[in-house]
Write a protein that holds these residues in place. Structure first.
Motif, PDB file in Angstrom:
ATOM      1  N   ALA A 240      50.538  47.905  37.954  1.00 11.59           N
ATOM      2  CA  ALA A 240      50.101  46.530  37.715  1.00 11.59           C
ATOM      3  C   ALA A 240      48.685  46.319  38.220  1.00 11.59           C
ATOM      4  O   ALA A 240      47.862  45.671  37.565  1.00 11.59           O
ATOM      5  CB  ALA A 240      51.067  45.553  38.382  1.00 11.59           C
ATOM      6  N   ALA A 241      48.390  46.863  39.414  1.00 13.05           N
ATOM      7  CA  ALA A 241      47.039  46.736  39.962  1.00 13.05           C
ATOM      8  C   ALA A 241      46.025  47.421  39.051  1.00 13.05           C
ATOM      9  O   ALA A 241      44.946  46.883  38.777  1.00 13.05           O
ATOM     10  CB  ALA A 241      46.990  47.339  41.366  1.00 13.05           C
ATOM     11  N   TYR A 242      46.373  48.585  38.569  1.00 12.63           N
ATOM     12  CA  TYR A 242      45.480  49.310  37.656  1.00 12.63           C
ATOM     13  C   TYR A 242      45.255  48.518  36.374  1.00 12.63           C
ATOM     14  O   TYR A 242      44.148  48.457  35.840  1.00 12.63           O
ATOM     15  CB  TYR A 242      46.095  50.676  37.348  1.00 12.63           C
ATOM     16  N   ALA A 243      46.330  47.868  35.871  1.00 13.93           N
ATOM     17  CA  ALA A 243      46.222  47.083  34.639  1.00 13.93           C
ATOM     18  C   ALA A 243      45.253  45.916  34.802  1.00 13.93           C
ATOM     19  O   ALA A 243      44.392  45.688  33.941  1.00 13.93           O
ATOM     20  CB  ALA A 243      47.603  46.568  34.224  1.00 13.93           C
ATOM     21  N   VAL A 244      45.358  45.168  35.902  1.00  9.24           N
ATOM     22  CA  VAL A 244      44.471  44.007  36.075  1.00  9.24           C
ATOM     23  C   VAL A 244      43.044  44.458  36.355  1.00  9.24           C
ATOM     24  O   VAL A 244      42.086  43.782  35.946  1.00  9.24           O
ATOM     25  CB  VAL A 244      44.987  43.054  37.186  1.00  9.24           C
ATOM     26  N   LEU A 245      42.878  45.610  36.995  1.00 16.62           N
ATOM     27  CA  LEU A 245      41.528  46.133  37.183  1.00 16.62           C
ATOM     28  C   LEU A 245      40.901  46.508  35.846  1.00 16.62           C
ATOM     29  O   LEU A 245      39.711  46.289  35.611  1.00 16.62           O
ATOM     30  CB  LEU A 245      41.559  47.350  38.117  1.00 16.62           C
TER      31      LEU A 245
END
Length: 842
Positions: free
Chosen positions: A656-661
């Motif tokens: 999820a963190a990678y997606a928003v980044l």
């Protein structure tokens, strides 16, 4: 084609310098200002409105200035402001020039036409009924007349056209598992934003807007370079006469082909009109808004291309199609070299398919030198792809088509991909085994297009049914579906049935296996997908070594533990630090490379044999990103001040963190009940960014930052922590904590204070808790009136499944089919949970 005569637009170029400003023109009420906001926000470009510029320059509105200074002075000042706006903003601007800006004046047209030689000038048009709703008291006939007149003028000084669709109101059916996404206005604006940004990216040849689909595996490979790809061929007349489900038609297709069939019969010849142009733009826009595959614009040449009248209409249709920025366009090779070259020079980002259909009772056989000469000419003319068709009269014609394709493959490089097959029922064999973009139909279209038989007398008072003449002589209708073509490949042992597994502790409760099963069936693939509850890595390796092993979908409970399973990791999996999808590599030439050739991986799907290596990828981040993009309102478009909150610290939280980044978020907040785990997530991404900076020595030209952008990470100590006052409230929230954890039930109210709402994705598990429905979903549903949008597992699972299906099969996923299956499965689960029963099984 009734209506005002079509005035052919100026033949303007469609290739521009990077970051050339974009101009939106059109009459009042077409939505130019809204579209400009979308584009300026996505590009991070300045928005300049000619009406505001006029007021800023004169201190008066248009009406006030005209009343005070008279019509003559008003027109002069109006055009002076328009000229200033255009010349003062050549780069990184979105300019809005309505009819009040002087664009309808002769001098204004000349200014815009001159500007369009080096900039995209987009004519924005809308249907009369929608304009009547905006303009209130205007009569429909008056609006139609104004549209016809102004449309001819605006088209003459623009090089692109965008048809702003008015969608019917959406009445989503809420459920406890998946409450209604939002009010109809939000959904309409969201669809419009995605549609327009897709269009404007093509117009500007990719001006820095990350496409929603750009990271899906197959989106990285053009369909003409993959094996056994299909184009869904749909006549314009079918769109005009029927309410077609575009997403349903797209299933199984790699390209969507809109066939403009105005020239099918000489009896249909009429002058091309403004209303017909609007009709084509409307249909094109409806298709593009509903699909994710590229769009091919094909004007069917018909039977009379040798007449000047037919050729004029054909070229009007072609030049109008170029205005719509299709990804592909066919161009008839019967055109003379000068005309063909002129169109190629004006194509912009559109890829040209040189098209030749030799009709009649005696077309040249495939071994005739004329076909190779035509291919070489198409190559010389600059075609990106070449498409040859002829009717089949014997089974041997199908084998001859294959021999011709083999001959082309042995020609010196570079050589454009060739599409060569026989039409008609007897030509189905060559169509099925043509490896590149064979036109296919759909059962829906087959029901609509079934030709009515002609009753013919055979003597003796007897009659019989015979096919109509156009079927006998032109054979233009595709006779195969994508599913039947794929099934033929399996029947001919080109492909073989493989076994796929969903692995994890809760796999038997997971709707993923039936989702993939129905997708396989829909595409004509006899693969199987079943759950496999196994934690022993050695046994999983043994399973993955089988000759008919297809792939693993790994549940979150095993995503970290299976790192030793995979020999090779995708860049995304490395960035996330976890794999959730594993597929075999059977091509030994690539087994030692970190997947340097994605095309090779895709072309060897659906084939058995010894496993040389296992390739691991992460698809959860793609699903999270797709859900966020779908649920994020235009008011919350990502900017440098956007804040996102990730709840959790496991592999799903990393995804999820990678997606928003990747979406460009620069302020990322992490919360977990164990602070040291949150610190671990932050350390992981900081280490990844640091490694990139070290390897490139700070030179951005040497590679792409795996995080998408430089971001600041912040750790929230507890649920009681006030939201930091120096940062905006989160407009993106992803919960990644197990539903069995009490911390996953509610979000603190002090973190739900965004004035524009937020998209909240509950990505905790693929199956809901058996004892209750999602408390978080209910909480966010209660905030829907403030713009908070709830999304959950029934949204996330299909998006993840689409990417997995592409990796499993090398084919586009049948999205509608998979979404329906997951939705139905969750309805059953919800019903069982509400009745106090256990999970339903299938």
């Amino acid at each position: 084609m009734s209506g005002a005569p079509y005035r052919p637009p100026a033949r303007l170029p469609r290739s521009f310098e990077p970051e050339a400003s974009v101009v939106l023109i059109g009459i009042r009420g077409t939505g130019k200002s809204t579209l400009a906001v979308f584009a300026s926000s996505a590009f991070q470009w300045r928005l300049v409105d000619a009406d505001y510029a006029f007021h800023e320059a004169t201190g008066l509105t248009h009406a006030e200035y005209k009343q005070r200074h008279g019509a003559h002075d008003y027109r002069a000042r109006q055009l002076g402001v328009l000229q200033s706006v255009l010349h003062a903003n050549p780069k990184r601007c979105v300019l809005v020039c309505g009819s009040s800006s002087g664009a309808l004046e002769k001098t204004g047209q000349e200014l815009l036409r001159d500007y369009a030689r080096s900039h995209p000038v987009v004519y924005v048009v809308r249907d009369p009924k929608s304009l009547q709703g905006y303009l209130k008291d205007w009569q429909l006939d008056r609006i139609t007349t104004i549209l016809n007149h102004s449309g001819s003028v605006f088209r003459s000084c623009s090089n692109f056209e965008f048809y702003n669709l008015t969608e019917p109101k959406v009445n989503a059916e809420p459920s406890a598992l998946r409450p209604a996404l939002s009010a109809p206005t939000f959904l309409t604006l969201n669809h419009l934003e995605r549609h327009f940004l897709k269009f404007i990216t093509l117009v500007t040849s990719g001006a820095g807007i990350p496409s929603l689909e750009s990271a899906y595996p197959l989106s990285q490979i053009r369909p003409e370079f993959r094996r056994y790809t299909y184009g869904m061929a749909v006549p314009l007349s079918a769109f005009v006469n029927h309410d077609l489900d575009v997403e349903e038609l797209e299933s199984g297709a790699d390209v969507f082909e809109l066939i403009v069939d105005d020239l099918t019969s000489p009896a249909k010849f009429e002058q091309f009109s403004c209303s017909r142009a609007d009709q084509i733009s409307d249909a094109f826009s409806r298709i593009r808004r509903g699909i994710i595959v590229p769009l091919l614009y094909h004007v069917r040449p018909g039977l009379a291309m040798d007449s000047e009248e037919a050729k004029t209409i054909y070229l009007d249709l072609i030049f109008h199609g170029l205005r719509l920025a299709p990804e592909y366009m066919s161009l008839d090779l019967s055109l003379d070299d000068n005309t063909f070259n002129e169109i190629v020079r004006m194509k912009g980002s559109t890829r040209i398919i040189g098209h030749l259909f030799v009709r009649g009772d005696h077309p040249p056989p495939w071994d005739s030198p004329s076909w190779i000469r035509s291919y070489e000419r198409a190559k010389w003319l600059g075609c990106d792809i070449v498409r040859f068709l002829r009717p089949a009269f014997a089974l041997e014609d199908n084998y001859a088509a294959q021999r011709f394709r083999d001959t082309v493959s042995n020609l010196p490089s570079p050589r454009p991909p060739v599409i060569a097959y026989n039409t008609g029922e007897m030509g189905r064999f060559s169509a099925c085994f043509n490896p590149v973009l064979v036109p296919v139909t759909h059962p829906i279209l087959q029901a609509l297009e079934a030709p009515k038989p002609i009753i013919a007398s055979v003597g003796g008072g007897h009659e019989r049914s015979v096919p109509p003449p156009d079927v006998l002589r032109t054979f233009v209708r595709p006779c195969v579906t994508a599913a039947s073509c794929t099934n033929a490949l399996f029947s001919a042992f080109v492909y073989s049935p493989l076994r796929f597994y969903v692995v994890g502790d809760a796999a038997h409760k997971n709707p993923c296996p039936p989702m993939h099963e129905v997708a396989f069936q829909s595409c004509g693939m006899p693969h199987t997908c079943s759950w496999h509850q196994e934690r022993n890595i050695e046994k999983l390796k043994e399973l993955a070594g089988g000759s008919y092993f297809g792939g693993f979908s790994i549940n979150d409970s095993l995503a970290i533990d299976t790192t030793s399973l995979s020999n090779l990791w995708s860049p995304h999996a490395k960035a996330v630090g976890a794999i959730d999808t594993i597929v075999p590599i059977r091509a030994s030439s690539r087994a030692s490379e970190p997947l340097g050739d994605l095309l090779d991986l895709m072309d060897t799907r659906n084939q058995p044999g010894p496993v040389k290596a296992l390739y691991g990828d992460n698809t959860t981040w793609l699903g999270v990103r797709a859900c966020i993009r779908r649920g994020l309102s235009p008011a919350n478009a990502v900017t440098s001040r956007t804040s996102a909150l990730i709840v959790g610290a496991g592999s799903t939280a990393r995804a999820a963190a990678y997606a928003v980044l990747q979406l460009g978020v620069k302020n990322l907040f992490i919360l977990n009940k164990h602070t040291e785990d949150s610190e671990g997530v932050v350390a992981h991404f900081q280490r990844l960014s640091s490694t990139f900076s070290h390897e490139t020595n700070g030179d951005s030209t040497k590679g792409t930052n795996p995080l998408g952008s430089t971001a600041e990470f912040h750790i929230l100590e507890s649920w009681d922590t006030p939201w930091p006052v120096d940062f905006r409230q989160p407009t993106i929230i992803v919960s990644c904590i197990s539903s069995s954890d009490c911390l996953a039930t509610l979000l603190p109210s002090q973190w739900l204070k965004s004035a524009t709402g937020a998209v909240v994705l509950d990505a905790t598990e693929y199956t809901p808790p058996s004892s209750s429905v999602s408390v978080l979903a209910k909480q966010i549903q209660s905030e829907a009136h403030r713009g908070y949008i709830s999304m959950g597992a029934s949204d996330l699972m299909p998006e993840v499944g689409f990417a997995q299906f592409e990796l499993f099969t090398g084919r586009r996923a049948p999205r509608n089919v998979m979404r329906r299956e997951v939705r139905q499965r969750y309805i059953e689960i919800e019903r069982a949970c509400s009745d106090g029963n256990s999970y339903p099984s299938r």
